[in-house]
Design a protein around this motif. Structure first.
Motif, PDB file in Angstrom:
ATOM      1  N   GLY A 295       1.829  -2.497  -2.026  1.00 42.57           N
ATOM      2  CA  GLY A 295       0.684  -2.456  -2.924  1.00 42.57           C
ATOM      3  C   GLY A 295      -0.509  -3.163  -2.322  1.00 42.57           C
ATOM      4  N   ALA A 296      -1.417  -3.588  -3.177  1.00 40.58           N
ATOM      5  CA  ALA A 296      -2.669  -4.204  -2.721  1.00 40.58           C
ATOM      6  C   ALA A 296      -2.427  -5.495  -1.956  1.00 40.58           C
ATOM      7  N   GLN A 297      -1.294  -6.157  -2.219  1.00 39.72           N
ATOM      8  CA  GLN A 297      -0.992  -7.394  -1.487  1.00 39.72           C
ATOM      9  C   GLN A 297      -0.873  -7.144   0.009  1.00 39.72           C
TER      10      GLN A 297
ATOM     11  N   THR B 172      -3.229  -3.215  -9.488  1.00 39.87           N
ATOM     12  CA  THR B 172      -4.516  -3.239  -8.784  1.00 39.87           C
ATOM     13  C   THR B 172      -5.010  -1.840  -8.434  1.00 39.87           C
ATOM     14  N   VAL B 173      -4.194  -1.073  -7.731  1.00 37.69           N
ATOM     15  CA  VAL B 173      -4.614   0.260  -7.299  1.00 37.69           C
ATOM     16  C   VAL B 173      -4.822   1.165  -8.500  1.00 37.69           C
ATOM     17  N   GLU B 174      -3.912   1.093  -9.462  1.00 35.87           N
ATOM     18  CA  GLU B 174      -4.039   1.937 -10.651  1.00 35.87           C
ATOM     19  C   GLU B 174      -5.277   1.563 -11.467  1.00 35.87           C
ATOM     20  N   SER B 175      -5.605   0.283 -11.503  1.00 35.71           N
ATOM     21  CA  SER B 175      -6.807  -0.146 -12.225  1.00 35.71           C
ATOM     22  C   SER B 175      -8.055   0.458 -11.589  1.00 35.71           C
ATOM     23  N   ILE B 176      -8.116   0.422 -10.266  1.00 32.63           N
ATOM     24  CA  ILE B 176      -9.277   0.966  -9.559  1.00 32.63           C
ATOM     25  C   ILE B 176      -9.379   2.476  -9.746  1.00 32.63           C
TER      26      ILE B 176
END
Length: 400
Positions: A111-113, A261-265
């Protein structure tokens, strides 16, 4: 040919055709007739000179040409030059040997991490400090946190409150740097009557990582401290993966959703739902423009003591990676392509939302902010998340 043999005549003929290669310095050929005369045996017999050819077969005479004086001198000088060159090459300063690569295990959650690690590896920034990471990836944050706590990985990315909880329970985990503050958002339908976090009371709230996740703890602190609602008690929590939550929200099965994070963006860029709260933006609005890192870099004290050089050099590479990110904006497109984010609007938003939330410095102010946040977690959420605030969790000794 009276009194002369066939051999003698053949020698005379051949000698008449020998060219005079050097007018000066060449030795004169001996008179073969005189030489052969001297070889006659005193006993009246005839002995064949050793150099004479066998009768019946033609063999040209051996010719020995004397080298001119200059060539003789050059022949003597060349070996001396070669010896000097050899000695010179042996006496040059030896090239320094390269430092052997040091290996360690690095724990990651997909993920974003992974963004910083993606840039670090892709552009050779870890190689520059002589390190190689054997990566261990876990789909479950809880599993990775356990691996860090149980020393199954040497260095790992993890949730800040989870690492604090492990430290308070006696694990020798230490936090050595921050990664980023939340880029997560809570969404509601555009026609929803929910306007603030307070309105989530008795509502169904979808949580992508469950109530025990670091991101939900961050949201719970915001809700309790500034909106007076205890999400653990006052909201109905629904745990599911972020993509599933987005669909449940659209169907009306839940009233709000905290996404990854990715889904929020992606959801924000698609303009499908309305943003109820942006976690980091909300925290910064109440805390003077800074937000704590909810994802951090952790290790254990034993590894930090025995491999001090690896910990320091890893953080050096990490810091260099952040500087590289700011200087080379194209890395955002590279990372977006790696996670199959092809929409230009989403790629643009990825950088706009993530880059300001990267933790660039690990100084006294940031560490104080992290400790203040833990106090809020302990006070607001209580023993269910953090029973005791550990005083020796955060370290700045290894930061560059």
């Amino acid at each position: 040919m009276t009194g002369r043999s066939l051999v003698e005549n053949s020698l005379d003929v051949n000698e008449n055709f020998i060219p005079r290669l050097f007018k000066a310095g060449a030795k004169r050929k001996p008179d073969r007739a005189k030489h052969q005369e001297k070889t006659r045996s005193g006993r009246g017999g005839w002995s064949r000179p050793r150099s004479a050819p066998i009768i019946g077969s033609y063999q040209p005479p051996r010719l020995r040409y004397a080298r001119p004086p200059r060539l003789r001198e050059a022949g003597n000088i060349i070996p001396s030059i070669l010896i000097c060159l050899l000695l010179t090459s042996c006496g040059t300063k030896p090239q320094p040997t390269s430092t052997p690569t040091r290996t360690f295990t690095l724990g990651l959650i997909p993920g974003a991490q992974e963004f910083v690690d993606f840039v670090m590896e892709g552009h050779g920034l870890l190689d520059q400090v002589g390190l190689k990471a054997d990566k261990v990836k876990s789909l479950s944050p809880a599993n990775l946190h356990l691996m860090v706590a149980e020393r199954k990985v040497d260095i790992g990315f993890g949730g800040f409150t989870t690492m604090a909880t492990a430290r308070s329970e006696g694990k020798d985990i230490i936090v050595i740097y921050g990664v980023f503050s939340p880029v997560n958002m809570v969404f509601v339908r555009k026609d929803s009557p929910i306007k603030t976090l307070t309105d989530l009371k008795h509502k169904k709230l979808g949580v992508f990582g469950g109530p025990g996740s670091t991101t939900f703890a961050f949201l719970a602190v915001l809700a309790k401290n500034w909106y007076g609602i205890d999400l653990f008690k006052d909201a109905m929590l629904v745990t599911a993966p972020a993509p599933a939550l987005a669909e449940l929200l659209g169907k009306g099965d839940i009233d709000a959703a905290l996404l990854g994070t990715v889904e929020s963006i992606q959801t924000f860029a698609q303009d499908r739902y309305r943003v109820l709260v942006d976690l980091s933006a909300e925290y910064k609005a109440h805390q003077g423009g800074r937000a704590p890192a909810h994802v951090i870099v952790a290790t254990n004290e034993e590894f930090a003591k025995t491999h001090n050089d690896i910990v320091r050099d890893y953080l050096k590479a990490y810091k260099n990676t952040l500087q590289y990110v700011h200087a080379h904006p194209e890395v955002w497109d590279e990372y977006a392509a790696s996670i199959k984010m092809d929409n230009p609007a989403e790629r643009k938003l990825l950088r706009e939302k993530m880059e300001p939330n990267l933790v660039d410095t690990w100084d006294a102010d940031q560490i104080a902010l992290q400790n203040d946040y833990l106090k809020l977690v302990h006070t607001i959420i209580g023993d269910s998340v953090l029973k005791v605030v550990p005083t020796d969790l955060i370290r700045s000794d290894y930061a560059p």
